[in-house]
Design a protein around this motif. Structure first.
Motif, PDB file in Angstrom:
ATOM      1  N   LEU A   1       0.730  -1.191  -0.042  1.00 59.26           N
ATOM      2  CA  LEU A   1       0.159   0.019   0.097  1.00 59.26           C
ATOM      3  C   LEU A   1       0.868   1.236   0.052  1.00 59.26           C
ATOM      4  O   LEU A   1       0.639   2.389  -0.750  1.00 59.26           O
ATOM      5  CB  LEU A   1      -0.940  -0.017   1.306  1.00 59.26           C
ATOM      6  N   LYS A   2       1.938   1.313   0.714  1.00 57.18           N
ATOM      7  CA  LYS A   2       2.862   2.539   0.761  1.00 57.18           C
ATOM      8  C   LYS A   2       3.581   2.820  -0.470  1.00 57.18           C
ATOM      9  O   LYS A   2       3.739   4.067  -0.830  1.00 57.18           O
ATOM     10  CB  LYS A   2       3.919   2.140   2.021  1.00 57.18           C
ATOM     11  N   LYS A   3       4.006   1.865  -1.256  1.00 55.65           N
ATOM     12  CA  LYS A   3       4.759   1.899  -2.762  1.00 55.65           C
ATOM     13  C   LYS A   3       3.674   2.553  -3.781  1.00 55.65           C
ATOM     14  O   LYS A   3       4.219   3.089  -4.607  1.00 55.65           O
ATOM     15  CB  LYS A   3       5.421   0.778  -2.866  1.00 55.65           C
ATOM     16  N   ARG A   4       2.397   2.445  -3.462  1.00 60.13           N
ATOM     17  CA  ARG A   4       1.268   2.764  -4.632  1.00 60.13           C
ATOM     18  C   ARG A   4       0.742   4.009  -4.123  1.00 60.13           C
ATOM     19  O   ARG A   4       0.437   4.076  -2.895  1.00 60.13           O
ATOM     20  CB  ARG A   4       0.477   1.724  -5.021  1.00 60.13           C
ATOM     21  N   GLU A   5       0.527   4.963  -5.043  1.00 63.75           N
ATOM     22  CA  GLU A   5       0.165   6.159  -4.815  1.00 63.75           C
ATOM     23  C   GLU A   5      -1.492   6.175  -5.169  1.00 63.75           C
ATOM     24  O   GLU A   5      -2.622   6.825  -4.493  1.00 63.75           O
ATOM     25  CB  GLU A   5       0.653   7.361  -5.650  1.00 63.75           C
ATOM     26  N   ASP A   6      -1.894   5.060  -6.086  1.00 62.29           N
ATOM     27  CA  ASP A   6      -3.398   4.936  -6.273  1.00 62.29           C
ATOM     28  C   ASP A   6      -3.945   3.970  -5.599  1.00 62.29           C
ATOM     29  O   ASP A   6      -3.472   3.131  -4.876  1.00 62.29           O
ATOM     30  CB  ASP A   6      -3.293   4.660  -7.854  1.00 62.29           C
ATOM     31  N   PHE A   7      -5.313   3.748  -5.751  1.00 63.74           N
ATOM     32  CA  PHE A   7      -5.984   2.713  -5.107  1.00 63.74           C
ATOM     33  C   PHE A   7      -5.696   1.278  -5.605  1.00 63.74           C
ATOM     34  O   PHE A   7      -5.423   1.085  -6.715  1.00 63.74           O
ATOM     35  CB  PHE A   7      -7.693   2.857  -5.224  1.00 63.74           C
ATOM     36  N   ILE A   8      -5.760   0.322  -4.945  1.00 65.56           N
ATOM     37  CA  ILE A   8      -5.539  -1.098  -5.195  1.00 65.56           C
ATOM     38  C   ILE A   8      -6.885  -1.938  -4.801  1.00 65.56           C
ATOM     39  O   ILE A   8      -7.263  -1.779  -3.555  1.00 65.56           O
ATOM     40  CB  ILE A   8      -4.347  -1.663  -4.510  1.00 65.56           C
ATOM     41  N   LYS A   9      -7.338  -2.508  -6.074  1.00 66.60           N
ATOM     42  CA  LYS A   9      -8.670  -3.152  -5.740  1.00 66.60           C
ATOM     43  C   LYS A   9      -8.128  -4.543  -4.779  1.00 66.60           C
ATOM     44  O   LYS A   9      -7.164  -5.153  -4.850  1.00 66.60           O
ATOM     45  CB  LYS A   9      -9.097  -3.733  -7.171  1.00 66.60           C
ATOM     46  N   SER A  10      -9.374  -5.120  -4.259  1.00 64.43           N
ATOM     47  CA  SER A  10      -9.084  -6.192  -3.127  1.00 64.43           C
ATOM     48  C   SER A  10      -8.670  -7.362  -3.813  1.00 64.43           C
ATOM     49  O   SER A  10      -7.873  -8.013  -3.292  1.00 64.43           O
ATOM     50  CB  SER A  10     -10.479  -6.477  -2.560  1.00 64.43           C
TER      51      SER A  10
ATOM     52  N   GLY B   1      -2.388   2.060  13.956  1.00 64.23           N
ATOM     53  CA  GLY B   1      -2.108   3.535  13.345  1.00 64.23           C
ATOM     54  C   GLY B   1      -1.928   3.682  11.930  1.00 64.23           C
ATOM     55  O   GLY B   1      -1.534   4.785  11.593  1.00 64.23           O
ATOM     56  N   CYS B   2      -1.967   2.526  11.177  1.00 64.11           N
ATOM     57  CA  CYS B   2      -1.782   2.867   9.834  1.00 64.11           C
ATOM     58  C   CYS B   2      -3.052   3.474   9.039  1.00 64.11           C
ATOM     59  O   CYS B   2      -4.021   3.190   9.056  1.00 64.11           O
ATOM     60  CB  CYS B   2      -1.510   1.494   9.046  1.00 64.11           C
ATOM     61  N   PRO B   3      -2.648   4.530   8.335  1.00 62.34           N
ATOM     62  CA  PRO B   3      -3.614   5.282   7.753  1.00 62.34           C
ATOM     63  C   PRO B   3      -4.007   4.710   6.289  1.00 62.34           C
ATOM     64  O   PRO B   3      -3.927   5.164   5.193  1.00 62.34           O
ATOM     65  CB  PRO B   3      -2.970   6.925   7.511  1.00 62.34           C
ATOM     66  N   ILE B   4      -4.863   3.639   6.527  1.00 61.55           N
ATOM     67  CA  ILE B   4      -5.288   3.047   5.118  1.00 61.55           C
ATOM     68  C   ILE B   4      -6.913   3.578   5.098  1.00 61.55           C
ATOM     69  O   ILE B   4      -7.718   3.355   6.110  1.00 61.55           O
ATOM     70  CB  ILE B   4      -5.352   1.544   5.615  1.00 61.55           C
ATOM     71  N   ILE B   5      -7.148   4.230   3.826  1.00 63.72           N
ATOM     72  CA  ILE B   5      -8.258   4.547   3.492  1.00 63.72           C
ATOM     73  C   ILE B   5      -8.611   3.352   2.574  1.00 63.72           C
ATOM     74  O   ILE B   5      -8.145   2.586   1.855  1.00 63.72           O
ATOM     75  CB  ILE B   5      -8.221   6.071   2.954  1.00 63.72           C
ATOM     76  N   SER B   6     -10.365   3.597   2.258  1.00 63.63           N
ATOM     77  CA  SER B   6     -10.812   2.550   1.436  1.00 63.63           C
ATOM     78  C   SER B   6     -12.185   3.439   0.708  1.00 63.63           C
ATOM     79  O   SER B   6     -12.504   4.354   1.095  1.00 63.63           O
ATOM     80  CB  SER B   6     -11.270   1.431   2.273  1.00 63.63           C
ATOM     81  N   SER B   7     -12.353   2.938  -0.483  1.00 62.28           N
ATOM     82  CA  SER B   7     -13.533   3.404  -1.279  1.00 62.28           C
ATOM     83  C   SER B   7     -13.845   2.218  -2.203  1.00 62.28           C
ATOM     84  O   SER B   7     -13.330   1.396  -2.134  1.00 62.28           O
ATOM     85  CB  SER B   7     -13.480   4.661  -1.921  1.00 62.28           C
ATOM     86  N   SER B   8     -14.896   2.559  -2.853  1.00 62.06           N
ATOM     87  CA  SER B   8     -15.112   1.589  -4.101  1.00 62.06           C
ATOM     88  C   SER B   8     -14.125   1.252  -4.948  1.00 62.06           C
ATOM     89  O   SER B   8     -14.063   0.267  -5.636  1.00 62.06           O
ATOM     90  CB  SER B   8     -16.592   2.024  -4.756  1.00 62.06           C
ATOM     91  N   LYS B   9     -13.058   2.228  -4.853  1.00 55.99           N
ATOM     92  CA  LYS B   9     -11.945   1.968  -5.949  1.00 55.99           C
ATOM     93  C   LYS B   9     -10.997   1.026  -5.124  1.00 55.99           C
ATOM     94  O   LYS B   9      -9.912   0.513  -5.835  1.00 55.99           O
ATOM     95  CB  LYS B   9     -11.275   3.419  -6.258  1.00 55.99           C
TER      96      LYS B   9
ATOM     97  N   TYR C   1      -8.270   0.014  -1.818  1.00 60.35           N
ATOM     98  CA  TYR C   1      -7.630   0.409  -0.635  1.00 60.35           C
ATOM     99  C   TYR C   1      -6.359   1.413  -0.938  1.00 60.35           C
ATOM    100  O   TYR C   1      -5.755   1.114  -2.225  1.00 60.35           O
ATOM    101  CB  TYR C   1      -7.024  -0.592   0.397  1.00 60.35           C
ATOM    102  N   LYS C   2      -5.999   2.161  -0.197  1.00 66.35           N
ATOM    103  CA  LYS C   2      -4.749   2.927  -0.375  1.00 66.35           C
ATOM    104  C   LYS C   2      -4.236   3.501   0.951  1.00 66.35           C
ATOM    105  O   LYS C   2      -4.798   4.018   1.870  1.00 66.35           O
ATOM    106  CB  LYS C   2      -4.745   3.952  -1.473  1.00 66.35           C
ATOM    107  N   TRP C   3      -2.847   3.690   0.969  1.00 67.98           N
ATOM    108  CA  TRP C   3      -2.228   4.489   1.997  1.00 67.98           C
ATOM    109  C   TRP C   3      -2.511   5.961   1.905  1.00 67.98           C
ATOM    110  O   TRP C   3      -2.294   6.347   0.710  1.00 67.98           O
ATOM    111  CB  TRP C   3      -0.700   3.948   2.135  1.00 67.98           C
TER     112      TRP C   3
END
Length: 83
Positions: A18-27, A54-62, A64-66
């Protein structure tokens, strides 16, 4: 996958991915990349464990991403609290 069975390397691998990608990654991409994750339920358990630590992992329909963006993080927190 039970929480007690989580390998530290699985947590580390997901965090690194997650940290190495700037875009969302699908499950399904995450599950295909990390062999220990066999299902969406496994992935959600690991995501939850990382968030608790404490990891700032966000999620959406797109997917997950850091994120280090406070607004994105708050949006995810609000969404999770509304469930």
């Amino acid at each position: 996958m039970k929480m007690k069975k989580l390998k530290q390397e699985t947590l580390r691998d997901l965090k690194r991915l997650l940290k190495k990608r700037e875009d969302f990654i699908k499950s399904d991409v995450i599950i295909a990349t990390i062999p220990e994750l066999k299902s969406g339920g496994d992935l959600r358990e690991v995501i939850n464990e990382l968030r608790i630590s404490g990891c700032p992992i966000i999620s959406s329909s797109k997917g997950y991403k850091w994120s280090n963006n406070e607004e994105e993080i708050m949006t995810t927190i609000c969404h999770l609290h509304s469930r």
